[in-house]
Write an enzyme that holds these catalytic residues in place. Structure first.
Site: not given
Lengths: 308, 308, 308, 308
Positions: A49, A166, A168, A193
């Protein structure tokens, strides 16, 4: 090079510098990669992102991966996002980024469509079955509007479908459940993240971090990682707090004029530009650029952190 | 053929039949198009949400548009969705679908990224500037998690950026604001995507409808449209209620096993298969297929509506 | 007794035991308080979400505060929630609970109404101006659908409006911003309501915790607090992980039959009943009770944690 | 007087005028009631969201109901909201408002707590069992963050638990499902709370409407209702569009300074004040008052609608 299992350390989601006419600025990208390598990072995550993957065309995505893998030449593990709405489209990206040299792919839950737990499971199974490289789940509810449940992630870890997570989501309690559960699955990578709680995440057992702010200050995040691993909690906390203050730059943009993404990505790129690493701070469309005054704010954050 | 301004009537979002191995089933697609033409529809909307655009690869999307525009040969206006996360990616789809023959493009607000009103405006301006064909805004907050405000749509209509609105928000009050405001912009098309309130939408001034269920029963929606235009409110209401009952099929799938999208799209395709129009009811991955029992439920809805 | 500034340590949100006909079971409540005092807790938070404040009538709320403050006789600080939709209704609760002996009040953002940052600020200013005791902000977006921004909390801390924050948002990054910012405001209490990350919260500088699970195992949370304060990170982590495992009981209830609140509060009360502390595990209406089998699951969590 | 089954016509949610020090202004309230009666309304709904029920203390709520029922003397049916978080607290309000003379109670799904379909069902069953008067469900997802499913409402209608539905969800498709399903339950009242689509709601079979804007222009809504019932669709649409334009006043307040509720309720009260019906336009705390300039905007809406 065998992909590390688990992947540990600092793995920044690499920004994608653009030219004024919004093509990938390969020279700037490679300078940024050198800057990260110089900072001591342990891997590179392309097309996340923070890399503005959602804004890059397929051609641009391929170009980013080829340029970086060609440049890095196997020195560091290179992961790439395969960010798209559903299984068939993600599979196309998996093919493209692995052909371009990515050594692991990072995949979110389906989005745009209304999705269901069983569909998320099937999505990851299909992708892992087809992928020539390890698949890492990308939990980013702010973007995809679904939170990956810890038990779903752990079930797919147990089955060898997922090689890592991961996270986030910002939800450290749920993240901890994955971290502790993953001890039963050696080699599974658990990465946070969240730039602001790397020390806390590592303290509870995470393998590493994927900090967007790590583009701006890779040395700081590597220092933080080492302090954590050395058990120097006071030193780690101080370094983390310095980075938290620096992170304040993500609010440089006026919320009356732009969204939070424009502000945060604009600030990271402005900082890289002010530090002389990339040629042009422009972000992809339709993001709103920072004004001169807002860019000055970013500069003040850099100065306060001793980075200018 | 000049694209109608405004576009009126029944413009179904055309389902995309797939083969058992999930390739586009072109013969079934063309039979479906013939079925819709036979039903008297006034236009075709390809690559919308009901078309599973979010699941189709770029190649498949192109194939759908080429096959249909080639087959239809200008008899009816053909619109195509250009569904993707942000401006640069949408622009690529615009180029592709117009090269393949689409006469208008349908575009949502940005998604995946956090977006802001000013970014949505810029998004549509950039796309309209680059598009060789009219741009219709697609308001679908369930998918993109942003509602297009009525005044934003009307402002872009006034500036000639948008040629129309396809509203799948379900919010008839906000829709009405666009309908009444759009009277100042002759040629602007206001279309409802809500299958259940077509009569109400037309009564307050909408130009037409884009009903997913129109795949299953185009004759019914065309009849409904004509009754509304003829001012036969009692007849229109009866026909609309028949279609509402038929729409109950979208809940055929067990919500413990699948999401609402799997159930609804699975039901539409099962109905088309049961009616002998398409060869295979399969939906794209990672959607969950209807069971035999669930498919039987769909058949009962068809039978009750006199369609089997 | 002067209310501690800052308030530190373990401050459990005290469950409200009910009789089978759903009256406050005062003898059980006082046994629970004794159990918590025996566990070494540092304060008591009455009428929070875990206390089922949202389900208690005004009379029952008053009874809870009177019974506990009378029983505890100033040994420990007693906080009470003043949970209601808007300023005028909250003010009534503030009057009631302070008359009944509460030494601080805990107040959420307005809910039910659409609220705005400026309204939240005004809400807290009005309440603080009228309250005879310190006001602690209760950040619980899951319940009130608004997140208290860190800078809003810190601004009200600077102005002496708020005496502390009880954070049940689960967002440790934002929590950290309050913790570090609050160093400029000595005496301001920063407390986490997240059972699963108490060690992490204390490590980054929180003053204490408000763990719902602390009803079931106050000794565990007090032990955890002491290990954290003593700098024994390995010991703290082990104790925290034991408590995380115990927390699994909140999922004892079948999600097909009940909401997450029924399951979690039902599990806490079942555990207190199984441990012999309260007479009856019933929860307030319209919550769904745990089945016998689900209660057995709770027992297994207790046994695994060495609490049965 | 027997409560009408179904309740039909225009039933405005009566604003609660306040004095400058935010007490209920009974003389203004009774003038407002006279204004509504003069407008020809068919019932009065006290203590709804437009009545600022969420802001009124229990004493103020009781005062409102007593004052109005005493004044109206049975001329019109009087409904009262029993707005609170959960079953036990709602039951207290049911007792209070029926003792004060309310002839039906209006009840939302539980809020603040995480709720589940089975809990909502149990909530309504318990309340109906205890209520001396009919119970009407209040579907207002914007406030309570749960949408009442049509089949849940119809199931409770079939069992005689619910006497009606007041729908403020804005989702006309779902509303229609209740309207058509309710034909099997004669006497069940289906009322829309959406000011902007009263004509459409009545056209598809609703029994009546509960328009907040009906405080400002009851004559207009009564005229609209009669035109609809007389089958004069063109006249109805014109009247509805006039009212839609008038409704624009709800955006008089600057969204940078206040929430949507402050703006809308502030505008209604400013309009009532400008029309000379109430003494003071103040809204309850913590709402932000309209500025002089914003109040002038409200005046312009009144003037444009021929109401000043």
């Amino acid at each position: 090079m065998t992909f590390p299992a688990p992947l540990t350390g600092v793995v920044p989601p690499v920004c994608t510098p653009l030219t004024p006419d919004r093509e990938v600025d390969v020279p700037s990208l490679l300078r940024l990669v050198d800057h990260l390598v110089d900072g001591g990072v342990h891997g590179l995550f392309l097309l996340g992102s923070t890399s503005e993957a959602a804004f890059l065309t397929d051609r641009q995505r391929r170009l980013v991966v080829e340029a970086v893998t060609g440049h890095i030449g196997g020195q560091l593990p290179v992961l790439a996002g395969a960010i798209d709405m559903t299984t068939p489209r993600v599979l196309e990206h998996v093919t493209a980024v692995t052909a371009a040299g990515a050594e692991a792919v990072v995949v979110t839950a389906p989005f745009y469509t209304r999705t269901h737990r069983s569909e998320i499971v099937h999505h990851y199974r299909r992708i892992a079955a087809a992928s020539p490289v390890p698949v890492i789940a990308y939990d980013i509810p702010m973007a995809v509007h679904t939170k990956l449940p810890a038990d779903l992630v752990l079930g797919l870890a147990a089955d060898g479908v997922l090689a890592g997570l991961k996270d986030s989501s910002g939800d450290l309690g749920a993240f901890r459940e994955v971290v502790t559960g993953a001890r039963a699955h050696p080699g599974f990578s658990v990465l946070t993240g969240s730039e602001l709680i790397v020390d806390a995440s590592l303290a509870l057992g995470a393998d590493g971090c994927v900090p967007g702010l790590g583009n701006v200050d890779p040395h700081g995040y590597v220092r933080l990682y080492r302090l954590c691993r050395a058990g120097d909690r006071a030193g780690a906390r101080a370094e983390q707090e310095r980075l938290c203050a620096l992170f304040g730059m993500v609010r440089a943009g006026d919320p009356a004029r732009m969204g939070g993404g424009s502000s945060a990505l604009g600030a990271f790129k402005a900082a890289l530009h002010l530090r002389g690493i990339i040629d042009c701070p422009v972000t992809a469309e339709p993001q709103v650029p920072l004004s001169g005054e807002e860019t000055e704010k970013v500069g003040k954050f850099l100065a306060a952190a001793g980075l200018l």
